[in-house]
Design a protein around this motif. Sequence first.
Motif, PDB file in Angstrom:
ATOM      1  N   GLY A  95       7.343   4.225 -16.085  1.00  0.00           N
ATOM      2  CA  GLY A  95       7.763   4.608 -14.746  1.00  0.00           C
ATOM      3  C   GLY A  95       6.717   5.412 -13.997  1.00  0.00           C
ATOM      4  O   GLY A  95       6.424   5.140 -12.819  1.00  0.00           O
ATOM      5  N   ASP A  96       6.119   6.402 -14.657  1.00  0.00           N
ATOM      6  CA  ASP A  96       5.113   7.236 -13.991  1.00  0.00           C
ATOM      7  C   ASP A  96       3.897   6.415 -13.585  1.00  0.00           C
ATOM      8  O   ASP A  96       3.345   6.586 -12.482  1.00  0.00           O
ATOM      9  CB  ASP A  96       4.683   8.375 -14.909  1.00  0.00           C
ATOM     10  N   LEU A  97       3.455   5.527 -14.474  1.00  0.00           N
ATOM     11  CA  LEU A  97       2.300   4.681 -14.171  1.00  0.00           C
ATOM     12  C   LEU A  97       2.610   3.754 -12.996  1.00  0.00           C
ATOM     13  O   LEU A  97       1.775   3.550 -12.108  1.00  0.00           O
ATOM     14  CB  LEU A  97       1.922   3.867 -15.405  1.00  0.00           C
ATOM     15  N   MET A  98       3.808   3.197 -12.964  1.00  0.00           N
ATOM     16  CA  MET A  98       4.207   2.309 -11.872  1.00  0.00           C
ATOM     17  C   MET A  98       4.280   3.082 -10.550  1.00  0.00           C
ATOM     18  O   MET A  98       3.901   2.564  -9.492  1.00  0.00           O
ATOM     19  CB  MET A  98       5.557   1.656 -12.202  1.00  0.00           C
ATOM     20  N   LEU A  99       4.744   4.328 -10.606  1.00  0.00           N
ATOM     21  CA  LEU A  99       4.794   5.144  -9.393  1.00  0.00           C
ATOM     22  C   LEU A  99       3.405   5.401  -8.837  1.00  0.00           C
ATOM     23  O   LEU A  99       3.150   5.238  -7.646  1.00  0.00           O
ATOM     24  CB  LEU A  99       5.494   6.472  -9.692  1.00  0.00           C
ATOM     25  N   ARG A 100       2.496   5.792  -9.731  1.00  0.00           N
ATOM     26  CA  ARG A 100       1.134   6.077  -9.270  1.00  0.00           C
ATOM     27  C   ARG A 100       0.437   4.810  -8.770  1.00  0.00           C
ATOM     28  O   ARG A 100      -0.330   4.848  -7.812  1.00  0.00           O
ATOM     29  CB  ARG A 100       0.322   6.719 -10.400  1.00  0.00           C
ATOM     30  N   GLY A 101       0.725   3.684  -9.422  1.00  0.00           N
ATOM     31  CA  GLY A 101       0.084   2.442  -9.039  1.00  0.00           C
ATOM     32  C   GLY A 101       0.523   1.911  -7.687  1.00  0.00           C
ATOM     33  O   GLY A 101      -0.183   1.110  -7.075  1.00  0.00           O
ATOM     34  N   THR A 102       1.685   2.339  -7.221  1.00  0.00           N
ATOM     35  CA  THR A 102       2.195   1.855  -5.934  1.00  0.00           C
ATOM     36  C   THR A 102       2.070   2.893  -4.831  1.00  0.00           C
ATOM     37  O   THR A 102       2.604   2.702  -3.739  1.00  0.00           O
ATOM     38  CB  THR A 102       3.675   1.455  -6.071  1.00  0.00           C
ATOM     39  N   SER A 103       1.364   3.981  -5.101  1.00  0.00           N
ATOM     40  CA  SER A 103       1.279   5.058  -4.115  1.00  0.00           C
ATOM     41  C   SER A 103       0.162   4.845  -3.099  1.00  0.00           C
ATOM     42  O   SER A 103       0.078   5.589  -2.126  1.00  0.00           O
ATOM     43  CB  SER A 103       1.071   6.406  -4.821  1.00  0.00           C
ATOM     44  N   GLY A 104      -0.703   3.838  -3.318  1.00  0.00           N
ATOM     45  CA  GLY A 104      -1.853   3.676  -2.444  1.00  0.00           C
ATOM     46  C   GLY A 104      -1.704   2.612  -1.379  1.00  0.00           C
ATOM     47  O   GLY A 104      -2.682   2.299  -0.682  1.00  0.00           O
ATOM     48  N   PHE A 105      -0.511   2.056  -1.214  1.00  0.00           N
ATOM     49  CA  PHE A 105      -0.327   1.038  -0.186  1.00  0.00           C
ATOM     50  C   PHE A 105      -0.525   1.641   1.207  1.00  0.00           C
ATOM     51  O   PHE A 105      -0.028   2.733   1.495  1.00  0.00           O
ATOM     52  CB  PHE A 105       1.065   0.417  -0.286  1.00  0.00           C
ATOM     53  N   PRO A 106      -1.231   0.944   2.091  1.00  0.00           N
ATOM     54  CA  PRO A 106      -1.492   1.476   3.445  1.00  0.00           C
ATOM     55  C   PRO A 106      -0.271   1.344   4.342  1.00  0.00           C
ATOM     56  O   PRO A 106      -0.213   0.493   5.231  1.00  0.00           O
ATOM     57  CB  PRO A 106      -2.651   0.602   3.931  1.00  0.00           C
ATOM     58  N   LEU A 107       0.708   2.191   4.113  1.00  0.00           N
ATOM     59  CA  LEU A 107       1.947   2.160   4.883  1.00  0.00           C
ATOM     60  C   LEU A 107       2.124   3.479   5.627  1.00  0.00           C
ATOM     61  O   LEU A 107       1.589   4.519   5.204  1.00  0.00           O
ATOM     62  CB  LEU A 107       3.145   1.950   3.956  1.00  0.00           C
ATOM     63  N   PRO A 108       2.860   3.480   6.732  1.00  0.00           N
ATOM     64  CA  PRO A 108       3.196   4.752   7.379  1.00  0.00           C
ATOM     65  C   PRO A 108       3.904   5.667   6.380  1.00  0.00           C
ATOM     66  O   PRO A 108       4.620   5.189   5.487  1.00  0.00           O
ATOM     67  CB  PRO A 108       4.134   4.325   8.512  1.00  0.00           C
ATOM     68  N   PRO A 109       3.727   6.980   6.504  1.00  0.00           N
ATOM     69  CA  PRO A 109       4.273   7.908   5.504  1.00  0.00           C
ATOM     70  C   PRO A 109       5.755   7.725   5.222  1.00  0.00           C
ATOM     71  O   PRO A 109       6.185   7.831   4.073  1.00  0.00           O
ATOM     72  CB  PRO A 109       3.983   9.284   6.116  1.00  0.00           C
ATOM     73  N   ARG A 110       6.549   7.432   6.243  1.00  0.00           N
ATOM     74  CA  ARG A 110       7.993   7.349   6.004  1.00  0.00           C
ATOM     75  C   ARG A 110       8.371   6.144   5.147  1.00  0.00           C
ATOM     76  O   ARG A 110       9.443   6.113   4.565  1.00  0.00           O
ATOM     77  CB  ARG A 110       8.748   7.316   7.328  1.00  0.00           C
ATOM     78  N   PHE A 111       7.468   5.145   5.059  1.00  0.00           N
ATOM     79  CA  PHE A 111       7.739   3.957   4.247  1.00  0.00           C
ATOM     80  C   PHE A 111       6.966   3.972   2.927  1.00  0.00           C
ATOM     81  O   PHE A 111       6.992   2.982   2.184  1.00  0.00           O
ATOM     82  CB  PHE A 111       7.382   2.689   5.021  1.00  0.00           C
ATOM     83  N   ALA A 112       6.265   5.063   2.634  1.00  0.00           N
ATOM     84  CA  ALA A 112       5.346   5.085   1.490  1.00  0.00           C
ATOM     85  C   ALA A 112       6.031   4.820   0.157  1.00  0.00           C
ATOM     86  O   ALA A 112       5.438   4.244  -0.757  1.00  0.00           O
ATOM     87  CB  ALA A 112       4.619   6.429   1.447  1.00  0.00           C
ATOM     88  N   SER A 113       7.286   5.226   0.020  1.00  0.00           N
ATOM     89  CA  SER A 113       7.967   5.093  -1.269  1.00  0.00           C
ATOM     90  C   SER A 113       8.561   3.706  -1.499  1.00  0.00           C
ATOM     91  O   SER A 113       8.971   3.384  -2.617  1.00  0.00           O
ATOM     92  CB  SER A 113       9.090   6.133  -1.370  1.00  0.00           C
ATOM     93  N   LEU A 114       8.611   2.868  -0.466  1.00  0.00           N
ATOM     94  CA  LEU A 114       9.293   1.573  -0.586  1.00  0.00           C
ATOM     95  C   LEU A 114       8.731   0.683  -1.691  1.00  0.00           C
ATOM     96  O   LEU A 114       9.511   0.133  -2.485  1.00  0.00           O
ATOM     97  CB  LEU A 114       9.246   0.845   0.757  1.00  0.00           C
ATOM     98  N   PRO A 115       7.400   0.470  -1.771  1.00  0.00           N
ATOM     99  CA  PRO A 115       6.899  -0.405  -2.838  1.00  0.00           C
ATOM    100  C   PRO A 115       7.292   0.070  -4.231  1.00  0.00           C
ATOM    101  O   PRO A 115       7.662  -0.743  -5.088  1.00  0.00           O
ATOM    102  CB  PRO A 115       5.380  -0.368  -2.643  1.00  0.00           C
ATOM    103  N   ALA A 116       7.217   1.367  -4.462  1.00  0.00           N
ATOM    104  CA  ALA A 116       7.574   1.894  -5.782  1.00  0.00           C
ATOM    105  C   ALA A 116       9.050   1.674  -6.082  1.00  0.00           C
ATOM    106  O   ALA A 116       9.413   1.276  -7.203  1.00  0.00           O
ATOM    107  CB  ALA A 116       7.228   3.383  -5.853  1.00  0.00           C
ATOM    108  N   ILE A 117       9.900   1.921  -5.119  1.00  0.00           N
ATOM    109  CA  ILE A 117      11.338   1.761  -5.339  1.00  0.00           C
ATOM    110  C   ILE A 117      11.688   0.303  -5.605  1.00  0.00           C
ATOM    111  O   ILE A 117      12.491  -0.014  -6.493  1.00  0.00           O
ATOM    112  CB  ILE A 117      12.124   2.316  -4.139  1.00  0.00           C
TER     113      ILE A 117
END
Length: 532
Positions: A95-117
């Motif tokens: 889970g932690d690795l997947m979270l970090r791996g999806t944190s770099g998507f170029p999205l507006p801040p309010r949508f930043a968590s969407l890929p990880a979720i």
Amino acid sequence: MGATDTGWQLDKPELAVFVSGVASMGLEILAGRMVAPQFGSSIYTWGSIIGVFLAALSLGYWRGGKQAAERATNSKLVVLLLATAAYVALLIVGGDLMLRGTSGFPLPPRFASLPAIVLLFGPPTYLLGFISPYAAELMPKDGTGEASGHVYAVGTIGSIVGAFGTTFLLIPTLSVDIIGLVFGLLLVGTSLVVLFPELPGRPTVGAVAVALLLIGSIAVPSVGYSVTGEVVHETQTPYQELRVSDLGGTRTLYLDGQRHSAMDLDQPTRHVFEYTRYFHLPLLMTDGGSWDDTNESHAGSVDRVLFVGGGGFTGPRRFLAEYENVTVDVVEIDPEVIDVSREYFGVEDHPRLNVHNGDGRQFLRETNHTYDLVVMDAYKKDKVPFHLTTVEFMELARDRLDEDGILFANVISAPSGSASQFYRSEYRTMEEVFPQVYSFPTAGANVVQNIEVVATKDDERLTREELLARNDRRSIGIDLSSEIRTLDSDVATGDVPILRDDDAPVDALLEPMAGQQYVVTRATVNATGAAG
């Protein structure tokens, strides 16, 4: 619902629906705890979690409904339950690795968590969505309406159990990984019940294999060491994820994955983080009391101090050790933080220390004490209790301060740019209530950092030079000359709102900080190994 002559009971498809409701709602609540350390727990994160879970369930309902007439069997229910449990094991391990791996998507801040979720919780929730239409097809009910009604009722009851059980029982007592294990084993156990009494070979072996996978996934991270050091204590509280780690002679308290307090294990009262040294600045801003040029440190006219937010009790411990005339009150909303401060950060009973478990605003409203200094240390980078930021709160704090009392707020923000909105809005709000407001950034760069905002009831403004002169003249046990030089005399507030109880858009103001690194500067240690 499966009524028989012997009484009420769930048949196998209904049991699968009930457990899928428990697991889906439990995972949804657990998602908030898993995602918060990386992306925060703002309204945008929670909105994304709810939206992803609803979308995944809906897609599973739709696909499952199309296939149910031809494919629905008890063995298919078992496959769905075991596949979901196996994915939960993956979440525990990676889970932690997947979270970090999806944190770099170029999205507006309010949508930043969407890929990880989507990656972490979309697949298992999608699989759980199949169970309801399959179960409706398998139920021995007369008519589609009756079967659907049973599915909705049983699934909703399961969701209620999952919501209340996770919120009030599991999260306050177990770690995230163990809660995941509970849900995984619940799914495996349900699959065995669905197979019983036949227990055919391949599905049964599959259930045992997934159970072992779940147990093994817990063993992988249980060695107690991470990039933050040796984990000496970790728990979920009703308010946040809490972890205590030791690394390089320093013990650090992490709340929702962010460093909050630290203690030097060899010198417990030393300031490890630079921002905590600023807690002493108000002693240079008071006019009353006796001051001398002896080497004996004292707090002048400051006799009673309130810390709103305890953390690792860095400030309270130092004030008690340094100033014999000061009584320190601490109000902390999370009882687990208080317990951890006593067990791991050396906080002991003291005749001049009063610790209260409760909300800071409620405490100020009900207390009969007045204070020379109120230190606000209850803000986080991504989660700020808005009722502690408004004009109405500032007025309450002002009324609980003595005539020359001072309010000190540890604000986490950037000094300028889009990520500075919360800081500048809070500065403007304090200016509405207090005659003078001062700002001291701590990191020396335009990054998200601790910015110390100090408000006084004195009409006369102190200059940087006057503060430096007082620092040379007054013996407060710590040299703050470098901290005084960080004074920012030009804070632009024209484009940010004044925060009020009926209009405090704190989440929107915090949004631009999402995804940005929070820089906590460590205090400089001199040649003798000491630091103020």
